[in-house]
Design an enzyme around this catalytic site. Sequence first.
Site, mmCIF file in Angstrom:
data_model
loop_
_atom_site.group_PDB
_atom_site.id
_atom_site.type_symbol
_atom_site.label_atom_id
_atom_site.label_comp_id
_atom_site.label_asym_id
_atom_site.label_seq_id
_atom_site.Cartn_x
_atom_site.Cartn_y
_atom_site.Cartn_z
ATOM 1 C CE1 TYR A 132 -5.318 4.167 8.743
ATOM 2 C CE2 TYR A 132 -5.881 3.972 11.061
ATOM 3 C CZ TYR A 132 -5.116 3.598 9.980
ATOM 4 O OH TYR A 132 -4.136 2.638 10.133
ATOM 5 N N PRO B 193 -4.391 0.564 18.541
ATOM 6 C CG PRO B 193 -6.087 -0.937 18.014
ATOM 7 C CD PRO B 193 -5.514 -0.158 19.125
ATOM 8 C CE1 TYR C 27 -0.216 3.008 7.428
ATOM 9 C CE2 TYR C 27 -1.298 3.917 9.364
ATOM 10 C CZ TYR C 27 -1.270 3.009 8.328
ATOM 11 O OH TYR C 27 -2.294 2.094 8.193
ATOM 12 C CG HIS D 55 -2.143 -0.841 1.035
ATOM 13 N ND1 HIS D 55 -3.350 -0.534 1.616
ATOM 14 C CD2 HIS D 55 -2.339 -1.976 0.311
ATOM 15 C CE1 HIS D 55 -4.253 -1.446 1.245
ATOM 16 N NE2 HIS D 55 -3.652 -2.338 0.463
ATOM 17 C CE LYS E 26 3.578 3.132 13.288
ATOM 18 N NZ LYS E 26 4.029 2.487 12.071
HETATM 19 P P1 FAS Z 1 1.231 -11.674 21.781
HETATM 20 O O1 FAS Z 1 0.218 -11.296 22.833
HETATM 21 O O2 FAS Z 1 0.840 -11.726 20.355
HETATM 22 O O3 FAS Z 1 1.819 -13.134 22.128
HETATM 23 C C1 FAS Z 1 2.099 -13.488 23.452
HETATM 24 C C2 FAS Z 1 2.099 -15.005 23.536
HETATM 25 O O4 FAS Z 1 2.453 -15.350 24.885
HETATM 26 C C3 FAS Z 1 0.727 -15.613 23.259
HETATM 27 O O5 FAS Z 1 0.814 -16.630 22.291
HETATM 28 C C4 FAS Z 1 0.278 -16.147 24.622
HETATM 29 O O6 FAS Z 1 -0.463 -17.357 24.520
HETATM 30 C C5 FAS Z 1 1.610 -16.383 25.315
HETATM 31 N N1 FAS Z 1 1.476 -16.333 26.775
HETATM 32 C C6 FAS Z 1 0.771 -15.454 27.499
HETATM 33 N N2 FAS Z 1 0.825 -15.788 28.811
HETATM 34 C C7 FAS Z 1 1.591 -16.914 28.889
HETATM 35 C C8 FAS Z 1 1.998 -17.761 29.954
HETATM 36 N N3 FAS Z 1 1.608 -17.524 31.205
HETATM 37 N N4 FAS Z 1 2.775 -18.836 29.662
HETATM 38 C C9 FAS Z 1 3.158 -19.092 28.383
HETATM 39 N N5 FAS Z 1 2.797 -18.338 27.332
HETATM 40 C C10 FAS Z 1 2.007 -17.269 27.596
HETATM 41 N N6 FAS Z 1 -1.580 -4.469 16.618
HETATM 42 C C11 FAS Z 1 -1.604 -3.829 15.445
HETATM 43 O O7 FAS Z 1 -0.557 -3.377 14.965
HETATM 44 N N7 FAS Z 1 -2.810 -3.650 14.777
HETATM 45 C C12 FAS Z 1 -3.992 -4.161 15.277
HETATM 46 O O8 FAS Z 1 -5.038 -4.004 14.674
HETATM 47 C C13 FAS Z 1 -3.987 -4.863 16.501
HETATM 48 N N8 FAS Z 1 -5.146 -5.395 17.007
HETATM 49 C C14 FAS Z 1 -5.095 -6.050 18.223
HETATM 50 C C15 FAS Z 1 -6.263 -6.613 18.800
HETATM 51 C C16 FAS Z 1 -6.209 -7.261 20.036
HETATM 52 C C17 FAS Z 1 -7.467 -7.857 20.644
HETATM 53 C C18 FAS Z 1 -4.979 -7.354 20.724
HETATM 54 C C19 FAS Z 1 -4.906 -8.028 22.088
HETATM 55 C C20 FAS Z 1 -3.821 -6.814 20.165
HETATM 56 C C21 FAS Z 1 -3.871 -6.172 18.904
HETATM 57 N N9 FAS Z 1 -2.732 -5.629 18.310
HETATM 58 C C22 FAS Z 1 -2.748 -4.979 17.133
HETATM 59 C C23 FAS Z 1 -1.469 -5.740 18.946
HETATM 60 C C24 FAS Z 1 -0.929 -7.105 18.666
HETATM 61 O O9 FAS Z 1 -0.849 -7.308 17.287
HETATM 62 C C25 FAS Z 1 0.382 -7.206 19.375
HETATM 63 O O10 FAS Z 1 1.153 -6.027 19.226
HETATM 64 C C26 FAS Z 1 1.207 -8.400 18.955
HETATM 65 O O11 FAS Z 1 0.404 -9.547 19.082
HETATM 66 C C27 FAS Z 1 2.428 -8.442 19.861
HETATM 67 O O12 FAS Z 1 3.021 -9.668 19.726
HETATM 68 P P2 FAS Z 1 3.673 -10.385 20.996
HETATM 69 O O13 FAS Z 1 4.527 -9.416 21.716
HETATM 70 O O14 FAS Z 1 4.254 -11.636 20.467
HETATM 71 O O15 FAS Z 1 2.470 -10.695 21.990
HETATM 72 C C1 PHB Z 2 -6.133 -4.082 10.766
HETATM 73 O O1 PHB Z 2 -6.205 -4.339 9.554
HETATM 74 O O2 PHB Z 2 -6.452 -4.896 11.656
HETATM 75 C C2 PHB Z 2 -5.628 -2.711 11.174
HETATM 76 C C3 PHB Z 2 -5.072 -1.881 10.213
HETATM 77 C C4 PHB Z 2 -4.611 -0.627 10.596
HETATM 78 C C5 PHB Z 2 -4.740 -0.230 11.911
HETATM 79 C C6 PHB Z 2 -5.305 -1.075 12.875
HETATM 80 C C7 PHB Z 2 -5.761 -2.322 12.493
HETATM 81 O O3 PHB Z 2 -4.296 1.005 12.278
#
Ligand code: FAS
Ligand code: PHB
Length: 389
Positions: free
Chosen positions: A200, A292, A384, A72, A296
């Site tokens: 957005y 989000p 961005y 993009h 980032k």
């Molecule tokens: P993660 O949370 O992905 O991974 C952590 C891992 O540790 C998991 O697999 C979990 O099972 C494990 N874990 C936890 N507790 C444990 C324990 N006690 N023992 C063993 N393992 C354990 N980011 C964006 O950029 N755009 C988005 O749109 C976006 N939407 C999101 C929506 C939601 C609901 C959430 C919660 C996050 C969102 N994020 C988004 C942020 C997300 O993408 C995170 O930044 C990304 O998953 C970070 O990756 P990790 O640091 O690996 O953490």
């Molecule tokens: C998504 O596609 O999940 C998404 C994209 C951009 C954002 C947040 C979420 O800023």
Amino acid sequence: MRTQVVIIGSGPSGLILGELLHKAGIDAVILDRVNRDYILGRIRAGVLETGTVGLMDEIGCGARMHRKGLIHEGVELSFSGRRCRIDLAGLTSSTVMVYGQTELTRDLMDHRESHGATTIYNAADVTPHDFDGDRPYVTYEKDGTTHRIDCDFIAGCDGYHGPSRAAVEGRGLETHEMVYPFGWLGVLADVPPAHEELIYANHPRGFALCSQRSLTRSRYYVQVPLDDRVEAWSDDAFWDELRRRVPADIAEAVVTGPSIEKSIAPLRSFVAEPLTFGRLFLVGDAGHIVPPTGAKGLNLAASDVHYLFEGLRDFYLDTSRAGIDAYSARALSRIWKAERFSWWMTKLMHRFPEDGDFGQKIQEAELDYLAGSIAAQTALAENYVGLPY
Ligand code: FAS
Ligand code: PHB
């Protein structure tokens, strides 16, 4: 069991780190409390910075991402009946890739399985020990037995609710937090995107985002009150609300369909400092959370891993501790810039009734300025696409 690095968490942080270490010939074991399918069932991020794309290539598992990911060159903001396209490629010579976190995680898991590295799923009560000394270890429960893994370092890649940050509470850990007074109701549907780029939308009814996963799968969000419940939202109610908040021609172009995932995520800004406690490191969501809005979260996890991997590589290959000692400060410098940008984008694009009439007028003035200033658009664009590592 003994290994060089125990990684707690098999999300993007843990997997990218595990695969970089493997490529450098450094042994690592990943522990997760759930299994592969559960992790792949979580719908999260959708936009990759070039730095994240580069790490996937460095690991050697970027082929499917390049085949299926969408480059993009711009994003659009809509507000007050206007539209402003941010020309990412023209203003920064960089772009972003639209490729879901689920697919990136799948590619990493498949790559890890292909070379037989150890990931222990369904590991309960994972606990880091003795990380203040130089002989740390991790224990976990599985199949009714307590297991111990001795190691040189522990990477806490266990997300916001994991045991790593909990293990360092009261050891000089400082946290900084802002909780936003709303959440994002997200829907994933197998329908073609309404627009070729992300939109957005700042609307009097609230924020909306038109995103995508592919040319046949779309991801949409609307801002909802904190006490809203996903059960209160039928698919039809979601589509109607989304179409009220986006420009008329986009509303016309929205193809509706059954949601294959629908959930509400709260929004917060959070940073833990420092990120290093002896031989335990906080990585990714274990150390920080961003709203989000700036796309980032996943990308910050990737840059944390880049810094930590460089430190661990130098320790093992050159017996230098410099990179490890510098990890926390290097990572936090980029983290705070991304926290600022994510906070700024959230304040710019969402409704904050508690800011009152004056706050609303300031927001409108900022959007009006942005629409007319290449300098302001360049500042948005370079954040961005991702600031340099
Ligand atoms: P993660 O949370 O992905 O991974 C952590 C891992 O540790 C998991 O697999 C979990 O099972 C494990 N874990 C936890 N507790 C444990 C324990 N006690 N023992 C063993 N393992 C354990 N980011 C964006 O950029 N755009 C988005 O749109 C976006 N939407 C999101 C929506 C939601 C609901 C959430 C919660 C996050 C969102 N994020 C988004 C942020 C997300 O993408 C995170 O930044 C990304 O998953 C970070 O990756 P990790 O640091 O690996 O953490
Ligand atoms: C998504 O596609 O999940 C998404 C994209 C951009 C954002 C947040 C979420 O800023």
